[in-house]
Structures are given as structure tokens and as C-alpha cells.
Design a protein around this motif. Structure first.
Motif, short mmCIF file in Angstrom:
data_model
loop_
_atom_site.label_atom_id
_atom_site.label_comp_id
_atom_site.label_asym_id
_atom_site.label_seq_id
_atom_site.Cartn_x
_atom_site.Cartn_y
_atom_site.Cartn_z
N ARG A 9 -13.29 15.99 -19.36
CA ARG A 9 -11.99 15.78 -20.01
C ARG A 9 -12.00 16.31 -21.45
O ARG A 9 -11.44 15.71 -22.37
N SER A 10 -12.65 17.47 -21.63
CA SER A 10 -12.85 18.01 -22.98
C SER A 10 -11.78 19.02 -23.38
O SER A 10 -11.77 19.48 -24.52
N LEU A 11 -10.89 19.39 -22.45
CA LEU A 11 -9.87 20.38 -22.79
C LEU A 11 -8.83 19.77 -23.72
O LEU A 11 -8.34 18.66 -23.49
N SER A 12 -8.46 20.51 -24.74
CA SER A 12 -7.38 20.06 -25.63
C SER A 12 -6.05 20.11 -24.87
O SER A 12 -5.93 20.80 -23.85
N PRO A 13 -5.01 19.39 -25.34
CA PRO A 13 -3.72 19.44 -24.66
C PRO A 13 -3.16 20.86 -24.52
O PRO A 13 -2.58 21.19 -23.49
N LEU A 14 -3.36 21.70 -25.52
CA LEU A 14 -2.86 23.07 -25.44
C LEU A 14 -3.57 23.83 -24.31
O LEU A 14 -2.92 24.47 -23.47
N ARG A 15 -4.89 23.76 -24.29
CA ARG A 15 -5.63 24.49 -23.27
C ARG A 15 -5.35 23.93 -21.87
O ARG A 15 -5.19 24.69 -20.91
N ASN A 16 -5.30 22.61 -21.76
CA ASN A 16 -5.01 22.03 -20.45
C ASN A 16 -3.59 22.37 -20.02
O ASN A 16 -3.33 22.62 -18.84
N GLY A 17 -2.65 22.39 -20.96
CA GLY A 17 -1.29 22.76 -20.64
C GLY A 17 -1.19 24.19 -20.15
O GLY A 17 -0.46 24.48 -19.19
N LEU A 18 -1.91 25.10 -20.79
CA LEU A 18 -1.90 26.49 -20.34
C LEU A 18 -2.55 26.62 -18.96
O LEU A 18 -2.13 27.44 -18.13
N ALA A 19 -3.59 25.80 -18.69
CA ALA A 19 -4.22 25.82 -17.36
C ALA A 19 -3.25 25.31 -16.30
O ALA A 19 -3.17 25.86 -15.19
#
Length: 548
Positions: A45-55
Motif C-alpha cells: 500500500r505504498s503508492l501515493s494517491p496520484l500514482r494509484n489514481g493513474l494506475a
């Protein structure tokens, strides 16, 4: 041949090799370096909200969206735009209704969310099988289309080359899922999303520039090029004027896309409820912006290429983005033509690779975690991390290889029914099961099983009677007509049936057991809906559900 110069095709081949090499290397570098389930399934669960949102946006912007939706817009105009907006609306539905409860209820897979409500080996097994039923058809479609599209881009027509493309792409996708896990596939999705948005902006700017930045002129030229006249900008062209068929299709897309397992698994990689909300905000923004871009590109294809050449290249319009790129830069050997063509093909390569890799990972995770580790195991002790990770990687191969073989067999026929099947299963089985499991206190294990099994079987039965299977020029069986169901998708009947089966199973459940399960849900209701008490209150590690 594509009509592009040899230099452009050579540059595209180099770009494909570079993309495959770099993305595979990134998966190796970011993949789990030890037998740690949390790292493989969620990337800690290390992805930032921006990176997870782009994923998340990358999972939503599949090859079907990039190629198919642009094609539908170029051929049907208004109906294609509605389809694109339905995809965005689906993500909004996921954001406001399901994202936070899913993150709180689940740990690694959708089966975890179901098992928190109804701990049972049968629930785990059913969740794994329905996940496979929802995603395997879409994997086959995207792999089959990938081989043909790659051969088209590179200018090769032989059947052997197309088959080889499917096999090579399939092996790459399996490698991404088995080696990179959640973090590796997320990184590829992020790169893909950024590259797609950038390429989409370039194409949309070029299209608008051709019409002096006037949308009225663009729409007028698209209406003329479509050959449909004013009907191109009105509802009904795609479905022959059937309003109910259009409603059924859009309802299926909105509910189905939101609940497909490779989308929902991204919820479990967020740190907490706030991170989920921020991730979904980024994802919605990216998807809505991309839908606006593909609307411009689709209308540009109708205006600059025309209906005839688009259908001659591909009856479904999947090559529209390539044809409009050619129309924008010309067919010469200029550096601009090479650069634009290479950028578009690179974006397509990334889309094809990332989309199927995410689906393989979701299937592998569910098979290893739900089916083998918790569903089929004997005894009360769970499997150790090393064994489950080995199972997940083996499951990636076990899912990917049949998908490759089926894609090779299916590429000569119409695979559109398989895409529809995936969305219909998501809308008719998974959506009712999730809504009931997360929000209905009286919902029981029997109701959950009835929803998952009944919704899936209803879709399969109804699909055999649609005009995608027989009774139309583009059906699977073109020379036969056993079309007995009047709509293209099953959603108008199968979605209410899925919800009805959940209610019926709950109503018929034994009263004593039903009350017991209701009390079990009330004990975790606050945790599921709000995340209150995370990390404590008996929730277990990171909200670990009962293993069933």
C-alpha cells in the motif's frame, strides 16, 4: 499495409522492442524480492494517491476504450460519445458508492470482501470462478486484437506472424503479472496513462487545428464523412433506433466496468479511506479528460478518413486512431509522420501490454488466494506466504496460457460477444453481490451464492440468443439465425435477475442462521462503511477478513 512509410513502421518496431524491454525491466526492479504476500498483492500500500489514481485510470482505459470506443465514435457519432461517457460515469459510481467500503472490507481480493460478510469455502471458490468468468473473455479479446493490430501496424499480413504476435504479447503480459505483482503492473499502468494522455492531446490538437479550432466545423465534417447525415449526431445509429437496447448497453457498461475484479483490486493498494478518495479523484479526472480527447479523435476520424475506408480497414473501427493519424500527417516519409505514428503505436503497445497484465494479475491473485489458499485447502491453518506466492505466480501462467491459446483460435472470428460477456457478468453477478454484501444487513451466505451463480448463468443463457451470436451480418454464426433475445447486451434482464436472486436466496435462508449472519455483519458494519477502528477492534492486520 497501413499506408505509412517504411521508416515509420521501422521506428514502430524499434519502439515496440524498447517498450517491451523497459517495462519488463521495471517489473523486475519493482517486483517483490521476497515471499511477502502484502508486497505482491498490494505493494505494501505504498503508492501515493496520484500514482494509484493513474494506475486505476490505466485499468479503465483499456485497449477496448482506446481502439474500440474511438472506432464506435467514428462510425456512430453520438452513440459512441455516450459509450465513452458511460465509462467515465462508471468510475464515478465506483468512487462514491463502492471504493471506500471495498477497501475496508477486503484485504487482497474481491473474495476477501465477500468472506468478511459470509466466511465460507464455497464463497471463496465461487468468487474465484466468477472472477475468471468475468476476465478471461476480455483477456482473449484483447490478445486476439493485439496480434492483428500489431501485424497491421508493422505491415505484415501472414497468419503465422499474427499468431506469433499473440504468443509474444501473451508471454510478456504473463511475465509482468508473475514478476511485478501489484507494484510492477501499477507502474506500467502509470506510464501507459501518462503516455496515452500526452498522445491523445497531440492528436486532438492536430484534429482541431485542421478545422480552425471550430467544433461546429468538425462536427459538420464528421456528419458528412460518416455517410449517415443528421443521424450521426442523434441517438440510435448504433442500435438501429432501439432505445431499450441502448439503455441495456449503457447500464451494463456503467455497472459492469465499476465491478470488474482488475479494477476493484486497486482499492486494496490504498493506505486508508482518505487515500482511496484522493486516488479516485485523480482517476476520475484522468478518465474524463481522456474521454473528451477520444471524442475529438473519433469525430476527426469520421471527418478526415470517412466511413468507407474505416470499415474497409476494420469493420469494428479499431484502426480508426491509426487512420486519422495518417490523415493528419500525410503518407510521406517526413520526420513528423514518423514521430506521430511512432507515438501513437507506442501508446497502443503500452495499452495492450498493461491492460491484459492487470487482468492476469487479478485472476492469479483470486485463484491463489481465494480458490487454492482458502477454498480448496484442508484443515484450519492457512497456507504460508511462500506457498501462496508460488501459487499466484503459477496461476498467472495457468490463466495466461489458455488465454493465449483461445486468442489464437478466436482471432479469425467476431470476438465482440466476449467483451459483452465480461461486462455483463460484472454488472449482473458481481455488482449485486457487492452492493448487497457491503450495504444490506440481512444479506446471507445463501443470497450471496445465489447472486453470483444465478447472475452468471443468466448472462450465459441470454448471450446465446443475442444478435452478437447469430442473426446479424457481424454475428459469430453469420449463416444461422437462432436469435431469440431482442437486445445486444443482457443487462436489462440479467441485472435485475442478479439482484432478485440475492433477495430470494436471503429470503429462503434458514431464519436462525440468517439472524446469526446479520449479527456478524453488524459487528463489522462500522468498519466496512467508515473504516472506524482500523488496525484494531478485531479487524486484524490491515483489515484482514475472516479466511473462511
Amino acid at each position: 499495409m497501413t499506408g505509412f512509410s517504411e521508416s515509420a513502421q521501422e521506428a514502430s518496431l524499434v519502439a515496440f522492442i524498447a517498450v517491451a524491454t523497459v517495462t519488463l525491466l521495471l517489473c523486475v526492479m519493482t517486483g517483490p524480492d521476497r515471499d511477502d504476500l502484502a508486497e505482491f498483492y498490494t505493494g505494501y500500500r505504498s503508492l501515493s494517491p496520484l500514482r494509484n489514481g493513474l494506475a486505476i485510470a490505466g485499468d479503465y482505459i483499456s485497449a477496448a476504450t482506446v481502439l474500440g470506443t474511438i472506432g464506435v465514435i467514428s462510425l456512430t457519432g453520438y452513440d459512441g460519445v455516450v459509450l465513452a461517457l458511460s465509462t467515465a460515469l462508471s468510475l464515478v459510481l465506483l468512487m462514491f458508492l463502492l471504493a471506500e467500503p471495498l477497501r475496508n472490507a477486503g484485504r487482497f481480493t474481491m473474495g476477501d470482501a465477500f468472506a468478511r460478510r459470509a466466511p465460507s469455502r464455497a464463497v471463496r471458490i465461487t468468487a474465484g470462478l466468477v472472477t475468471l468468468a468475468a476476465l478471461l473473455p476480455m483477456m482473449v479479446v484483447q490478445l486476439a486484437g493485439a496480434g492483428d493490430l500489431l501485424a497491421f501496424i508493422l505491415g505484415f499480413d501472414s497468419s503465422g506472424f499474427r499468431t506469433g504476435c499473440i504468443v509474444v504479447l501473451g508471454v510478456l503480459m504473463i511475465s509482468y503479472a508473475a514478476i511485478g505483482g501489484m507494484k510492477g503492473t501499477a507502474l506500467i499502468q502509470i506510464i501507459k496513462t501518462v503516455f496515452l494522455l500526452g498522445t491523445g492531446v497531440v492528436l486532438a490538437v492536430l484534429v482541431l487545428g485542421r478545422f480552425d479550432w471550430s467544433t461546429a466545423r468538425l462536427l459538420g465534417a464528421a456528419k458528412t464523412g460518416s455517410g449517415a447525415g443528421d443521424a450521426f449526431l442523434r441517438s440510435g445509429l448504433q442500435f438501429g433506433g432501439s432505445g431499450l437496447d441502448m439503455i441495456s448497453s449503457e447500464l451494463t457498461v456503467v455497472l459492469g466496468a465499476a465491478c470488474l475484479p482488475h479494477i476493484t483490486m486497486r482499492m486494496y493498494s490504498s493506505r486508508d479511506a482518505l487515500a482511496v478518495r484522493r486516488s479516485m479523484s485523480w482517476a476520475v479526472s484522468a478518465v474524463v479528460f481522456f474521454c473528451l480527447l477520444i471524442a475529438v479523435i473519433g469525430f476527426g476520424a469520421a471527418a478526415l478518413v470517412g466511413r468507407g475506408p474505416i470499415i474497409a480497414s476494420d469493420p469494428q473501427g479499431n484502426t480508426s486512431i491509426l487512420l486519422v493519424s495518417q490523415a493528419l500527417v500525410g503518407g510521406g516519409s517526413s520526420a513528423v509522420e514518423t514521430l506521430v505514428f511512432t507515438s501513437v503505436t507506442t501508446a497502443i503497445f503500452l495499452t495492450l501490454l498493461a491492460s491484459v497484465a492487470g487482468m492476469i494479475l487479478a485472476c492469479a491473485n483470486s485463484l491463489a488466494h481465494d480458490l487454492f489458499a482458502h477454498g480448496l485447502r484442508r484443515g484450519s491453518s492457512p497456507s504460508d506466504d511462500a506457498t501462496e506466492m508460488a501459487l499466484a505466480r503459477a496461476a498467472a501462467v495457468g490463466v495466461g496460457v489458455p488465454a493465449i491459446l483461445l486468442a489464437v483460435l478466436a482471432r479469425h472470428g467476431n470476438v465482440q460477444p466476449l467483451v459483452t460477456l465480461s461486462f455483463c457478468v460484472g454488472a449482473s453477478a458481481l455488482a449485486p453481490a457487492l452492493v448487497y454484501s457491503l450495504f444490506w444487513r440481512r444479506f446471507t451466505r445463501t443470497g450471496l451464492m445465489c447472486t453470483l451463480i444465478g447472475g452468471t448463468l443468466c448472462v450465459i443463457v441470454l448471450m446465446t440468443g443475442t444478435n452478437l451470436v447469430s442473426g446479424s451480418p457481424h454475428a459469430v454464426f453469420q449463416r444461422h439465425d437462432f436469435n431469440w433475445y431482442p437486445f445486444t447486451t443482457t443487462g436489462l434482464v440479467s441485472i435485475p435477475f442478479g439482484f432478485f436472486m440475492g433477495w430470494l436466496g436471503t429470503f429462503l435462508s434458514h431464519r436462525g442462521r440468517g439472524e446469526q449472519q446479520r449479527r456478524q455483519y453488524e459487528a463489522v458494519e462500522a468498519w466496512i462503511l467508515t473504516g472506524a477502528g482500523e488496525g484494531g477492534g478485531g479487524a486484524g492486520e490491515q483489515g484482514k477478513p475472516p479466511t473462511g
